[in-house]
Design an enzyme around this catalytic site. Structure first.
Site, short mmCIF file in Angstrom:
data_model
loop_
_atom_site.label_atom_id
_atom_site.label_comp_id
_atom_site.label_asym_id
_atom_site.label_seq_id
_atom_site.Cartn_x
_atom_site.Cartn_y
_atom_site.Cartn_z
N ASP A 90 3.39 -2.80 -2.38
CA ASP A 90 1.86 -3.26 -2.44
C ASP A 90 0.82 -2.34 -1.82
O ASP A 90 1.21 -1.48 -0.67
CB ASP A 90 1.85 -4.78 -2.27
CG ASP A 90 2.49 -5.01 -0.95
OD1 ASP A 90 2.68 -4.27 -0.11
OD2 ASP A 90 2.94 -6.28 -0.63
N ASN A 106 4.20 -18.21 3.50
CA ASN A 106 3.75 -19.22 2.61
C ASN A 106 5.18 -19.01 1.55
O ASN A 106 5.02 -19.41 0.28
CB ASN A 106 2.68 -19.16 1.86
CG ASN A 106 2.30 -17.64 1.40
OD1 ASN A 106 3.24 -16.76 1.25
ND2 ASN A 106 1.06 -17.16 0.72
N GLU A 139 2.02 -14.35 -4.39
CA GLU A 139 1.57 -15.49 -3.60
C GLU A 139 2.09 -16.87 -4.36
O GLU A 139 2.43 -16.58 -5.63
CB GLU A 139 0.03 -15.50 -3.63
CG GLU A 139 -0.46 -14.39 -2.97
CD GLU A 139 -0.15 -14.32 -1.41
OE1 GLU A 139 0.78 -14.91 -1.07
OE2 GLU A 139 -1.15 -13.69 -0.77
N HIS A 180 5.76 -15.95 0.29
CA HIS A 180 5.55 -14.59 -0.59
C HIS A 180 6.34 -13.53 -0.62
O HIS A 180 7.04 -13.45 0.78
CB HIS A 180 4.15 -14.25 -0.61
CG HIS A 180 3.79 -13.55 0.74
ND1 HIS A 180 2.36 -13.49 0.87
CD2 HIS A 180 4.22 -12.78 1.57
CE1 HIS A 180 2.19 -12.80 1.86
NE2 HIS A 180 3.32 -12.46 2.28
P1 PGA Z 1 5.21 -9.39 8.44
O1 PGA Z 1 4.54 -9.82 6.75
O2 PGA Z 1 6.46 -8.69 8.53
O3 PGA Z 1 3.97 -8.86 9.01
O4 PGA Z 1 5.15 -10.80 8.96
C1 PGA Z 1 5.61 -10.15 6.01
C2 PGA Z 1 4.89 -10.31 4.76
O5 PGA Z 1 3.91 -10.96 4.81
O6 PGA Z 1 5.53 -10.16 3.67
#
Ligand code: PGA
Length: 244
Positions: A67, A136, A143, A138
């Site tokens: 992304d 959450n 999302e 994702h």
């Molecule tokens: P993080 O993000 O590694 O900074 O916890 C993971 C994500 O949001 O997929």
């Protein structure tokens, strides 16, 4: 899904990093899917140290990232491209021509997403995709929602994601939109490794491993994929200790 609980973050980084290095040794033209965020940093650091030690080359590997934020140029310090450049690309022999990214500044986001999906297909699909998971549930920036997505698309980031990621945008507003591979794009990877570290991921891990398959917890779809490894630290595994 094969789930393993590790006693340290370093062990997770070494194990996941070694899977990528092993892939590159066996298949020099492997196609890698990468993720950003704090979770994969140790993996990239391990890969870079193996490269510096002369134990692996990524010179022919192709890379695709999950992304990118809308509106940020590649050289913006908060772009995911800049993150990858700093933490992996510049630390190894990965070639610029083999690096593929969604362009968050594209004039036509739909066309940009179709271009990206076509590039993944032309590369022969992803051999292995690295994933983190949001609090959450994702994966990438897919999302929670009403349906599972297919190819790459433009997404409005959820408040949970904005809360989690705004710490990186000191003194400036973070983008509210991003381009992301869809669930279908991720699902077509032949192998998936998902890492989760910390107590703030425990609920999402619990929903992924034992909840029903629902787009409200996007990672839950991974139960249907036949080659997924989940690496957890004790805190992320705290709600699932009875089943893993
Ligand atoms: P993080 O993000 O590694 O900074 O916890 C993971 C994500 O949001 O997929």
């Amino acid at each position: 899904m094969q789930t393993t609980v590790f006693s340290s973050e370093q062990e997770i980084a070494r194990t996941a990093g070694e899977i990528f290095c092993g892939f590159a040794r066996r298949k020099p033209k492997a196609v890698f899917g990468f993720a950003t965020g704090s979770t994969p940093l140790g993996v990239y650091s391990y890969m870079a140290s193996e490269y510096r030690a002369g134990r692996v080359s990524f010179a022919q590997v192709k890379t695709f990232n999950l992304d990118e934020y809308c509106g940020l140029t590649k050289d913006d310090e908060n772009s995911f491209f800049a993150f990858m450049q700093e933490n992996l690309f510049s630390q190894t022999d990965i070639q610029a021509k083999n690096i593929h990214f969604l362009d968050g500044t594209a004039a036509n986001y739909n066309a940009e997403c179709r271009r990206y999906d076509a590039e993944i297909a032309a590369a022969g699909g992803l051999d292995i995709q690295l994933l983190g998971i949001g609090p959450n549930g994702h994966i990438g920036f897919n999302e929670p929602g009403k349906y599972f997505t297919e190819g790459s698309f433009k997404v409005k980031l959820s408040q949970s994601t904005i809360d989690a990621n705004s710490v990186y945008f000191e003194g400036r507003d973070m983008p509210q939109y991003a381009l992301t591979m869809g669930i279908g794009s991720i699902f077509r990877a032949r192998k998936i490794i998902l890492l989760a570290l910390g107590e703030q991921k425990a609920q999402a891990v619990n929903e992924m491993l034992r909840g029903k398959i629902t787009p409200r917890w996007p990672a839950s779809i991974l139960k249907l994929h036949d080659n997924v490894s989940i690496f957890l630290d004790e805190a992320a595994a705290s709600l699932v200790r009875d089943i893993v």
